[in-house]
Design a protein around this motif. Structure first.
Motif, PDB file in Angstrom:
ATOM      1  N   ARG A  74      43.482  43.921  31.406  1.00  0.00           N
ATOM      2  CA  ARG A  74      44.629  44.187  32.260  1.00  0.00           C
ATOM      3  C   ARG A  74      44.323  45.284  33.262  1.00  0.00           C
ATOM      4  O   ARG A  74      44.726  45.239  34.420  1.00  0.00           O
ATOM      5  CB  ARG A  74      45.848  44.567  31.416  1.00  0.00           C
ATOM      6  CG  ARG A  74      47.036  43.666  31.682  1.00  0.00           C
ATOM      7  CD  ARG A  74      48.198  43.967  30.801  1.00  0.00           C
ATOM      8  NE  ARG A  74      48.415  42.897  29.840  1.00  0.00           N
ATOM      9  CZ  ARG A  74      48.391  43.045  28.535  1.00  0.00           C
ATOM     10  NH1 ARG A  74      48.160  44.226  28.010  1.00  0.00           N
ATOM     11  NH2 ARG A  74      48.602  42.024  27.733  1.00  0.00           N
ATOM     12  N   GLU A  79      46.997  42.521  38.568  1.00  0.00           N
ATOM     13  CA  GLU A  79      47.967  41.424  38.546  1.00  0.00           C
ATOM     14  C   GLU A  79      47.282  40.069  38.463  1.00  0.00           C
ATOM     15  O   GLU A  79      47.910  39.075  38.126  1.00  0.00           O
ATOM     16  CB  GLU A  79      48.862  41.459  39.789  1.00  0.00           C
ATOM     17  CG  GLU A  79      48.113  41.317  41.091  1.00  0.00           C
ATOM     18  CD  GLU A  79      47.802  42.662  41.685  1.00  0.00           C
ATOM     19  OE1 GLU A  79      47.981  43.657  40.975  1.00  0.00           O
ATOM     20  OE2 GLU A  79      47.380  42.725  42.842  1.00  0.00           O
ATOM     21  N   GLN A  80      45.973  40.041  38.724  1.00  0.00           N
ATOM     22  CA  GLN A  80      45.275  38.754  38.650  1.00  0.00           C
ATOM     23  C   GLN A  80      45.175  38.260  37.219  1.00  0.00           C
ATOM     24  O   GLN A  80      44.929  37.083  36.978  1.00  0.00           O
ATOM     25  CB  GLN A  80      43.864  38.883  39.214  1.00  0.00           C
ATOM     26  CG  GLN A  80      43.847  39.193  40.692  1.00  0.00           C
ATOM     27  CD  GLN A  80      42.452  39.571  41.136  1.00  0.00           C
ATOM     28  OE1 GLN A  80      41.507  39.505  40.354  1.00  0.00           O
ATOM     29  NE2 GLN A  80      42.309  39.974  42.368  1.00  0.00           N
ATOM     30  N   GLU A  82      47.403  37.879  34.901  1.00  0.00           N
ATOM     31  CA  GLU A  82      48.407  36.885  34.517  1.00  0.00           C
ATOM     32  C   GLU A  82      48.118  35.543  35.168  1.00  0.00           C
ATOM     33  O   GLU A  82      48.218  34.495  34.543  1.00  0.00           O
ATOM     34  CB  GLU A  82      49.806  37.375  34.923  1.00  0.00           C
ATOM     35  CG  GLU A  82      50.128  38.770  34.436  1.00  0.00           C
ATOM     36  CD  GLU A  82      50.008  38.917  32.932  1.00  0.00           C
ATOM     37  OE1 GLU A  82      50.331  37.949  32.213  1.00  0.00           O
ATOM     38  OE2 GLU A  82      49.581  39.985  32.463  1.00  0.00           O
TER      39      GLU A  82
ATOM     40  N   ASN B 253      41.055  48.847  40.686  1.00  0.00           N
ATOM     41  CA  ASN B 253      41.648  47.537  40.931  1.00  0.00           C
ATOM     42  C   ASN B 253      40.874  46.783  42.000  1.00  0.00           C
ATOM     43  O   ASN B 253      40.701  47.278  43.095  1.00  0.00           O
ATOM     44  CB  ASN B 253      43.095  47.754  41.387  1.00  0.00           C
ATOM     45  CG  ASN B 253      43.918  46.504  41.211  1.00  0.00           C
ATOM     46  OD1 ASN B 253      43.411  45.402  41.334  1.00  0.00           O
ATOM     47  ND2 ASN B 253      45.182  46.689  40.904  1.00  0.00           N
TER      48      ASN B 253
END
Lengths: 195, 359
Positions: A74, A79-80, A82, B253
C-alpha cells in the motif's frame, strides 16, 4: 531482445525506494526477515516498473495474499494498489475460448484417432503447460498463447531483475571494502601530517 | 572484482539497436495513427513498429498512458514490450477484429495478401506479443521463405490453404477452424521467440521439449533472485543509501514518475540540460555527502555508494546504465568516477596530495 532503459531505470529507482521504505539497512531485523523484505522490494519494483500486465497483476495479487506484505504494498503503490487488485476485463474472454478449444479438440481427436503419438504429445504439452502456469504469476487464468506471451515478458523482466540485483550486490560489496580501507585512512593521514 | 554480466544483454542490445534502425525507416508519419483504428492496421504493412513507437513512453511505468506521441529518442525499445493498454482494451479490439477477419478472409486470394491479413489479424489479436512475432518474422525474412519454413509450421500452410478453400465454401465453419489454426500459428510463433530468449534451445524443436526448457529457465531465474536477495541481505546492514539525495528528494509514491521521464528521455546530447535540471540535485548530493563525511559516526560508505554504484555499474560493461545514471547523479558522477573518492573533490586542495600518496 532487450528490455528498455526506461524500464531498467524505473526498476532500479523503485527497488531503492522499496529498500528505504522497508528500512532494510537501518532497522535491526533478522537475516530471514531482511532477505524477505529485499525480495519483496525487488518483486514489487519489477512489477511497478513493467506496468500493467497479466503477470504483474498476478504477482502483486500473490504478494498481497500475505498480510505482512500488504502495508508495504500500500505504501509503495499508493492508490494504484486498489486498482491493480481488480480483475482484468480480458479474463472474461476465457470461457468463450475454452468452448471453442473443447470443440476443436473434439474435431482434432476424431481426425487423429489413429495417431496415438499425437495424443501422447498433447498430454505431455498439457502437463508442462500446467506447470508453467504455476510458475508464471497469475498464470492460471491464461490461455495457451497469452501464457506464452506473458512468459516471454516475465522472463525478460526476471533477467533484468537478476542483472540489477547482481550489480547492486557488487556495488555494495565494493563500497564495503572501500569503507574498510577508508577507516584505516584517517590513522594513516594523521601519521603523515604529523611528519 | 569483476561482475559476471551475462553477455546476452550486450548482444541483445546490439540486436535491439539494429532492429530499431530497421524499423525506423518505414512509416515515419505518426500524426494520423490511432492504435485502435482497425482500418489503419489493415493499411499498414507493419503496424507493429508504430505501435511500439507510440507506446515507448509507457514503459516508464505509466500504466494508463496511451498517447500517440513519440519521444523521438533513439535508444532501443524492445520488440517484446507490447502495448500495455491494449491488454485493457482487448475486448473492444477483439470484437472489431473478429468482424474484420471474416471479411478479410473472404476477399483475400493471393499469398502476399494472405500474409498481410494474417499480420493484421495477429496485430489486432488479444496479446501484444503477436506484434513481437511479426517483428521476428520480418526480421528473419532471410531465414524463412514465407511462413512455411519451420517444421511445426510445415504442415500448417497446407492446412491453411485447405481451410481457406473450405472457408470460401462453408462460411459457418470458417471462423472456428480459422480461429484454431490462427491460434496454433500464434503459439508456434511465440515458441520460436522464446526459443531465442532461452539459452540453449536452438536444437530443440518439439513443443514439449521447449516448454521443458522454458520451465527450467524460469525456475533457475527465480532461484537466482532468491539467492541474490539472500546475499544482499548479508551485505546490507552496512549500507545506508541516502535515497533523498540520490533522486532529488522525490516521494516514495510512484505517481510522480512524470518527473523522472524527462530524465529518461535525454540522450547524451542533452546532458547540459540535465545538469541544469539537476543543479539542485547535485547540490543536495554534495551537501549530503559532505554531511556524511564530516560526521564522525556515520559510515563513509554511504557517500561512496553514490559514485561506486555508478562506477560499478560501469564496470559491468554496459554503457546504457552509464547514460541514465549520469543523468541521475549529474556532475558528481564524472568527478567521482576517476578517483572514487568523493571527499577529494569536496575538500578541495586541502588533502589531494596526501590522499594520492596514500593511494
Amino acid at each position: 531482445m532487450q528490455v528498455t532503459e526506461a524500464f531498467k531505470h524505473a526498476f532500479l529507482k523503485q527497488m531503492l525506494l522499496g529498500f528505504q521504505a522497508s528500512a532494510v539497512s537501518t532497522k535491526s531485523m533478522g537475516f530471514q526477515e531482511r532477505k524477505n523484505a529485499i525480495k519483496l522490494s525487488a518483486d514489487v519494483a519489477m512489477a511497478v516498473a513493467r506496468g500493467s500486465r497479466k503477470w504483474t497483476r498476478g504477482l502483486i495479487a500473490g504478494l498481497s495474499e500475505e498480510r505482512q506484505n500488504r502495508s508495504f504494498l500500500r505504501l509503495i503503490l499508493g492508490e494504484q494498489y486498489e486498482s491493480l487488485l481488480k480483475p482484468c476485463h480480458s479474463s472474461w474472454k476465457i470461457p468463450r475460448c475454452k468452448k471453442i478449444v473443447r470443440r476443436s479438440l473434439r474435431v482434432c481427436w476424431r481426425k487423429q484417432k489413429k495417431n496415438q503419438s499425437g495424443v501422447l504429445a498433447r498430454t505431455l504439452v498439457e502437463k508442462r503447460t500446467q506447470e508453467l502456469k504455476r510458475l508464471v504469476p497469475g498464470g492460471e487464468s491464461m490461455d495457451g498463447s497469452s501464457l506464452l506471451d506473458e512468459t516471454l515478458d516475465y522472463v525478460l523482466s526476471l533477467r533484468a531483475q537478476v542483472d540489477l540485483m547482481q550489480s547492486l550486490l557488487t556495488t555494495f560489496e565494493a563500497s564495503k571494502l572501500r569503507s574498510h580501507s577508508k577507516r584505516r585512512l584517517p590513522e594513516r593521514k594523521a601519521s603523515y601530517v604529523s611528519k | 572484482m569483476q561482475c559476471l554480466r551475462a553477455p546476452l544483454s550486450d548482444l541483445s542490445a546490439l540486436e535491439g539497436q539494429r532492429a530499431c534502425a530497421e524499423w525506423q525507416q518505414p512509416g515515419q508519419e505518426q500524426s494520423d495513427y490511432h492504435p485502435y483504428d482497425a482500418d489503419y492496421c489493415m493499411q499498414s504493412l507493419c503496424p507493429v513498429e508504430t505501435a511500439f513507437r507510440a507506446l515507448h513512453g509507457c514503459n516508464g511505468g505509466g500504466e494508463n498512458e496511451n498517447h500517440g506521441n513519440v519521444h523521438g529518442s533513439n535508444d532501443c525499445f524492445s520488440n517484446a514490450w507490447p502495448d500495455i493498454v491494449s491488454s485493457m482494451h482487448c475486448p473492444v479490439v477483439g470484437a472489431a477484429a473478429s468482424v474484420e477477419e471474416t471479411s478479410v478472409n473472404a476477399s483475400s486470394s493471393s499469398s502476399s495478401r494472405k500474409r498481410k491479413s494474417e499480420n493484421n489479424r495477429r496485430s489486432k489479436e488479444n496479446s501484444g506479443g503477436s506484434d513481437g512475432k511479426d517483428d521476428s518474422n520480418c526480421k528473419r525474412i532471410k531465414e524463412e521463405t514465407g511462413v512455411g519454413a519451420a517444421t511445426p509450421e510445415a504442415k500448417r500452410p497446407n492446412k491453411r490453404k485447405e481451410e481457406s478453400a473450405d472457408a470460401s465454401k462453408e462460411n459457418d465453419k470458417a471462423p472456428k477452424s480459422d480461429y484454431i489454426h490462427v491460434r496454433r500459428e500464434r503459439i508456434s510463433q511465440r515458441m520460436k521467440y522464446l526459443q531465442d530468449l532461452v539459452p540453449g534451445c536452438s536444437k530443440i524443436t518439439g513443443k514439449a521439449g521447449m516448454l521443458d526448457e522454458i520451465i527450467n529457465y524460469v525456475q533457475s531465474l527465480q532461484r537466482q533472485v532468491e539467492f541474490l536477495s539472500m546475499k544482499l541481505a548479508a551485505v546490507n546492514p552496512m549500507m545506508d543509501i541516502n535515497i533523498d539525495s540520490l533522486f532529488g528528494g522525490r516521494e516514495i509514491n510512484p505517481t510522480c514518475k512524470s518527473a523522472s521521464i524527462p530524465m529518461i528521455g535525454m540522450s547524451s546530447g542533452a546532458i547540459d540540460q540535465s545538469y541544469l535540471q539537476f543543479g539542485s540535485l547535485q547540490h543536495d548530493m554534495f551537501m549530503g555527502s559532505s554531511d556524511l563525511l564530516l560526521r564522525p559516526n556515520v559510515n563513509p560508505a554511504a557517500a561512496v555508494s553514490d559514485t561506486s554504484l555508478g562506477s560499478c555499474l560501469n564496470v559491468n560493461g554496459s554503457s546504457v546504465w552509464n547514460t541514465n545514471l549520469q543523468n541521475v547523479y549529474g556532475v558528481e558522477f564524472q568527478l567521482g568516477r576517476g578517483t572514487a573518492l568523493p571527499f577529494q573533490s569536496l575538500q578541495g586542495n586541502l588533502l589531494p596530495n596526501n590522499l594520492k600518496m596514500e593511494m
